[in-house]
Each structure stands twice: as C-alpha cells, then as structure tokens.
Design a protein around this motif. Structure first.
Motif, short mmCIF file in Angstrom:
data_model
loop_
_atom_site.label_atom_id
_atom_site.label_comp_id
_atom_site.label_asym_id
_atom_site.label_seq_id
_atom_site.Cartn_x
_atom_site.Cartn_y
_atom_site.Cartn_z
N UNK A 15 12.44 40.82 58.88
CA UNK A 15 13.26 39.61 58.71
C UNK A 15 14.71 40.03 58.94
N UNK A 16 15.38 39.35 59.85
CA UNK A 16 16.75 39.74 60.22
C UNK A 16 17.74 38.72 59.69
N UNK A 17 18.68 39.20 58.89
CA UNK A 17 19.72 38.34 58.31
C UNK A 17 20.97 38.38 59.17
N UNK A 18 21.29 37.25 59.81
CA UNK A 18 22.54 37.09 60.55
C UNK A 18 22.62 35.63 60.96
N UNK A 19 23.80 35.23 61.37
CA UNK A 19 23.97 33.89 61.92
C UNK A 19 25.01 33.98 63.03
N UNK A 59 16.41 35.03 60.02
CA UNK A 59 15.77 34.39 58.87
C UNK A 59 16.01 32.89 58.93
N UNK A 81 26.07 42.72 63.88
CA UNK A 81 25.57 43.75 62.94
C UNK A 81 24.69 43.07 61.90
N UNK A 127 15.46 43.36 56.97
CA UNK A 127 14.58 43.75 55.86
C UNK A 127 13.18 43.92 56.42
N UNK A 155 21.65 42.53 59.08
CA UNK A 155 20.94 43.31 58.05
C UNK A 155 19.47 42.92 58.16
N UNK A 184 18.31 47.51 56.01
CA UNK A 184 19.27 48.34 56.74
C UNK A 184 20.17 47.46 57.59
N UNK A 185 21.38 47.96 57.80
CA UNK A 185 22.30 47.26 58.71
C UNK A 185 22.45 48.10 59.97
N UNK A 189 25.53 39.11 55.13
CA UNK A 189 24.95 38.32 56.22
C UNK A 189 24.17 37.16 55.62
N UNK A 190 24.57 35.95 55.97
CA UNK A 190 23.94 34.75 55.43
C UNK A 190 23.05 34.13 56.50
N UNK A 213 21.65 47.58 49.03
CA UNK A 213 21.61 46.35 49.83
C UNK A 213 20.79 45.34 49.03
N UNK A 255 27.84 32.91 63.17
CA UNK A 255 29.17 33.19 62.62
C UNK A 255 29.44 34.70 62.54
N UNK A 256 28.39 35.52 62.62
CA UNK A 256 28.56 36.98 62.52
C UNK A 256 28.75 37.65 63.88
#
Lengths: 125, 125
Positions: free
Chosen positions: B113-117, B41, B96, B100, B98, B80-81, A72-73, A98, B119-120
């Motif tokens: 902090x949530x990693x996604x964009x 994020x 979904x 932190x 990920x 965690x995802x 995930x970017x 992770x 595009x996901x």
C-alpha cells in the motif's frame, strides 16, 4: 466524505508535538471514540480508552523532544515518520518510527500502527 | 514463524532499486502468489498478477532513479519511504511515497500500500 488533507496534517503535527511535550490526556483528545493503537506493530492492539491512556501516560514524565520528519496523506489514511529523542540521565535514546493512521471525517485518529523495532533505537551518551 | 528482518530489508532495497531501474517482471518476482497492490492508498486494489504487472509495466520505459530513504520493520510488516525521480524531457518529477508492505515467511511481498497524493509531487525544470 473524506477528512480534509490539511486537517489530517494538523492532527499529525499535533500528535508528534504532544508525544514530545504533551500529557496523555492531550494526546487522547486527538483520538476518536473506539480508536485502536498498535505500537509497535505486532504487539497487542489497545482497544480501550484506558489502555491507550496508559500507553501515553508511561511516556508523559519523560524528558522528550519530537519532530515530524515526513508525512504522506492518502484520503482518510496517512503514513508519517517522526523522530523522538528521550533523555534519561546522561543517555539519549533516539527513535524514528513510521506511524500509519486512519482518520474519521473530523480528522480524529481512528487507528494508529507504529512501525519500529528495537534495532531502530539509537542509544548514545 | 516470521520473516527474517534482514531478508525483509533486502526485499525492500531490491524493490526500491527495481522500481527505478528494473523491469515489471523483475519487480513481480518480489511478490508472493496472491499478492495485492494499492497504489496510491484509496484507489482500487490490484489483486491479480496481470493487473500488478500492468501497473509496473507502465513505469518500466521511464527514465527513473530511486533511493531508499528510511525503512522500519516490525515482524512480517514494514513501512519505508523512498524517493523516485522521473525525467521526462526537460522536466523532473520527484515523489517520495511511504509504502507499507506485509511479507510471507520467505520475505516475498504479500501486500503493498503506497501512501502519497498529487500534492506530494515536486515538478521542476
């Protein structure tokens, strides 16, 4: 300016591939100057090129396979899970950390933090 | 002192369950005083209780399902995802991220902090 998403994903894929099959120097080439590594999270942060090289040199001789599970970017940061399978004699160690990374605008890694603990290690064989 | 691993895993599981089915206040109860939220994020960090409440209140009325995919704990931090499925009319949105998180010694969330964009996000229906 932000790193290009596809370039970030490419760096992540290269990292995972090289942790499995590459040399310490191959992996080091993915890191920007001044990068830091904390693996696992909570241990001392490696801040020099030599200490990061030493970290990957320790796993270089191992018989390992790796695969990216999910990435995930978000801008110049990313989190991803990968699986690393290590074979030592009859035993197989499977770990799926992770990792969280930040990147410079050329998608070189500037920080790496790996989330896992011994409780996440599967041992079979 | 460190948060107990099992308690951290319990907080993560509760978080994922409540994002799917709970109220904003249920979720807020998992956060320590002074906690911060950055989701995704790269966006502005929410630093007040009201702004965090507002964030979860926005998804409270949605028809959602959630499940934890994978969690990795390292001391007072974890990544965690999880999968979040949202139904709006005939359409299904699946994301979904990920996440932190850091935790205090009682395993309350201190930062998220949530990693996604975009595009996901998978959209079907």
């Amino acid at each position: 300016m932000a790193a290009d998403r596809d370039q970030v994903l490419e760096t992540i894929q290269s990292y995972v591939d090289l942790v499995g099959k590459g040399t310490a120097d191959d992996i080091l080439a993915l890191y920007a100057e001044g990068a830091t590594v904390e693996d696992p999270v909570g241990t001392e942060v490696r801040t020099t090129r030599e200490s990061i090289r030493e970290f990957y040199a320790a796993i270089e001789p191992l018989e390992q396979e790796s695969r990216l599970v999910s990435a995930r970017v978000a801008g110049n940061e990313a989190a991803f899970q990968f699986e690393l399978i290590t074979r030592v004699g009859e035993q197989t160690y499977t770990l799926a950390p992770i990792d969280v990374m930040t990147f410079d605008d050329a998608a070189k890694i500037t920080t790496m933090r790996a989330f896992w603990s011994n409780a996440d290690m599967d041992i079979s064989g």
